[in-house]
Design a protein around this motif. Structure first.
Motif, short mmCIF file in Angstrom:
data_model
loop_
_atom_site.label_atom_id
_atom_site.label_comp_id
_atom_site.label_asym_id
_atom_site.label_seq_id
_atom_site.Cartn_x
_atom_site.Cartn_y
_atom_site.Cartn_z
N PHE A 198 75.98 14.22 40.51
CA PHE A 198 75.24 14.31 41.46
C PHE A 198 74.50 16.70 40.38
O PHE A 198 75.57 17.25 41.01
CB PHE A 198 75.70 14.60 42.57
CG PHE A 198 74.25 15.73 44.19
CD1 PHE A 198 74.58 14.27 44.64
CD2 PHE A 198 74.06 16.90 44.63
CE1 PHE A 198 73.34 14.38 45.65
CE2 PHE A 198 73.51 16.98 45.52
CZ PHE A 198 73.00 15.96 46.08
N THR A 199 73.39 16.65 40.36
CA THR A 199 72.83 17.01 39.85
C THR A 199 71.60 18.70 40.62
O THR A 199 70.37 18.08 41.08
CB THR A 199 72.87 17.15 38.03
OG1 THR A 199 73.62 16.35 37.66
CG2 THR A 199 71.86 18.81 37.84
N VAL A 200 72.10 19.34 40.88
CA VAL A 200 71.18 20.10 41.53
C VAL A 200 70.16 21.50 40.65
O VAL A 200 71.37 22.35 40.29
CB VAL A 200 71.84 20.70 42.80
CG1 VAL A 200 70.37 21.29 43.74
CG2 VAL A 200 72.32 19.85 43.88
N VAL A 201 69.37 21.59 40.70
CA VAL A 201 68.83 22.29 39.30
C VAL A 201 67.82 23.49 40.91
O VAL A 201 66.29 22.84 41.02
CB VAL A 201 67.61 22.28 38.26
CG1 VAL A 201 68.19 23.45 37.68
CG2 VAL A 201 68.97 20.82 37.95
N VAL A 202 68.06 24.47 40.73
CA VAL A 202 66.97 25.26 41.57
C VAL A 202 66.30 26.53 40.64
O VAL A 202 66.79 26.89 39.98
CB VAL A 202 68.05 26.59 42.42
CG1 VAL A 202 67.31 27.67 43.14
CG2 VAL A 202 69.30 25.59 43.07
N THR A 203 65.01 25.98 40.24
CA THR A 203 64.20 26.99 39.89
C THR A 203 63.38 28.39 40.23
O THR A 203 62.48 28.03 40.78
CB THR A 203 63.29 25.72 38.57
OG1 THR A 203 63.90 25.11 38.13
CG2 THR A 203 62.35 26.21 37.34
N ASP A 204 62.86 28.99 39.32
CA ASP A 204 62.31 30.18 39.65
C ASP A 204 61.51 30.62 38.66
O ASP A 204 62.12 30.40 37.68
CB ASP A 204 63.11 31.10 40.96
CG ASP A 204 64.40 32.05 39.79
OD1 ASP A 204 64.99 32.01 39.96
OD2 ASP A 204 63.40 32.60 39.48
N LYS A 205 60.54 31.79 39.09
CA LYS A 205 59.45 32.43 38.81
C LYS A 205 59.95 33.62 38.32
O LYS A 205 58.99 34.61 37.50
CB LYS A 205 58.57 32.54 38.23
CG LYS A 205 58.35 30.48 37.61
CD LYS A 205 56.88 30.08 37.58
CE LYS A 205 55.83 29.77 38.86
NZ LYS A 205 54.34 29.45 39.37
#
Lengths: 114, 144
Positions: free
Chosen positions: B78-85
């Motif tokens: 189970f992979t969670v990717v949190v992305t921001d700029k």
């Protein structure tokens, strides 16, 4: 959304703070304000009842850390009572039981001050 | 679980007011794919910590930015990717606390990264050539 509430009850010199709902980075300031109010009133024998707290993140844990030294220097303490297994696991993960007295029920925590 | 990869994602304004919504989303997906409550709690807390760092540090409380939370599920993890700029985050800039020392010094803050690394099986930070910061957190299905 704001699924968090802080209620306070004073029992003679002891103040019991009831936390309800979710204590995270959004709601931590409410808890912080409640503790600051107690410190301002010099009511530093504090029991935090966590029986209705469903969730805590590091922002909430940070509030406990932020006040404990000041309160102990002044001769008071923050004692914890009635943690759910879920909330206790987070405290335990960070070693908090070494630093804070944790009681199964509120009465025991209050009696420890008396 | 088949070998097919399942994907779920949400994009939300960068505000602590949305942490509860993010936790509900992540916990809901984790429950749906069969995690037990103790692991669901660990995943939602780790993702909360990652998103809190984005709101408070990457975007420095600027509310007109977005956080992407994407979940990928395959047969083993189970992979969670949190992305921001926002502002680039380098994990090397943060000391992972020795908890005995931390508590002895009554320090405040800096617990989020420690929690993420303790709660998840893998945590990786990456800033891509597109300037986006990604925190990838993995929980394996091994113990199910």
């Amino acid at each position: 959304m704001s699924g968090f509430d802080v209620v306070r009850k004073d029992v003679e010199a002891i103040s019991v703070v009831y936390l309800k709902g979710y204590l995270d980075a959004h709601t931590a300031s409410d808890f912080e304000n409640a503790l600051q109010q107690l410190v301002d009133e010099e009511r530093i024998q504090i029991v935090v009842n966590l029986s209705e707290l469903d969730y805590i993140s590091s922002a909430g844990l940070g509030v406990f850390m932020g006040f404990i030294e000041d309160i102990r220097v002044k001769g008071g303490d923050i004692k914890l009572a009635e943690l759910s297994d879920k909330v206790f696991r987070v405290f335990d993960l960070l070693g908090f039981p070494v630093l804070y007295e944790i009681f199964l029920n509120e009465e025991e925590a209050i009696q420890k001050y008396q | 679980m088949t070998k097919k990869t399942l994907e779920y994602s949400v994009k939300l304004p960068s505000h602590t007011d949305n942490l509860e919504l993010i936790r509900t989303f992540v916990a809901g997906v984790a429950k749906k794919v069969g995690f037990q409550s103790e692991d669901i709690n660990k995943i939602e807390l780790a993702v909360d910590e990652a998103c809190t760092n984005v709101v408070e540090h990457a975007y420095k409380e600027k509310e007109n930015e977005n956080i992407d939370v994407a979940i990928q599920i395959d047969y083993q993890k189970f992979t969670v990717v949190v992305t921001d700029k926002g502002k680039r985050f380098s994990p090397a800039d943060i000391d992972i606390p020795d908890m005995d020392q931390y508590l002895a010094e009554l320090r405040v803050g800096g617990l989020g990264i420690y929690l993420m690394k303790t709660l998840m099986d893998e945590v990786q930070y990456h800033t891509g050539p597109d300037g986006k910061n990604r925190v990838k957190m993995v929980k394996h299905f091994l113990k199910r």
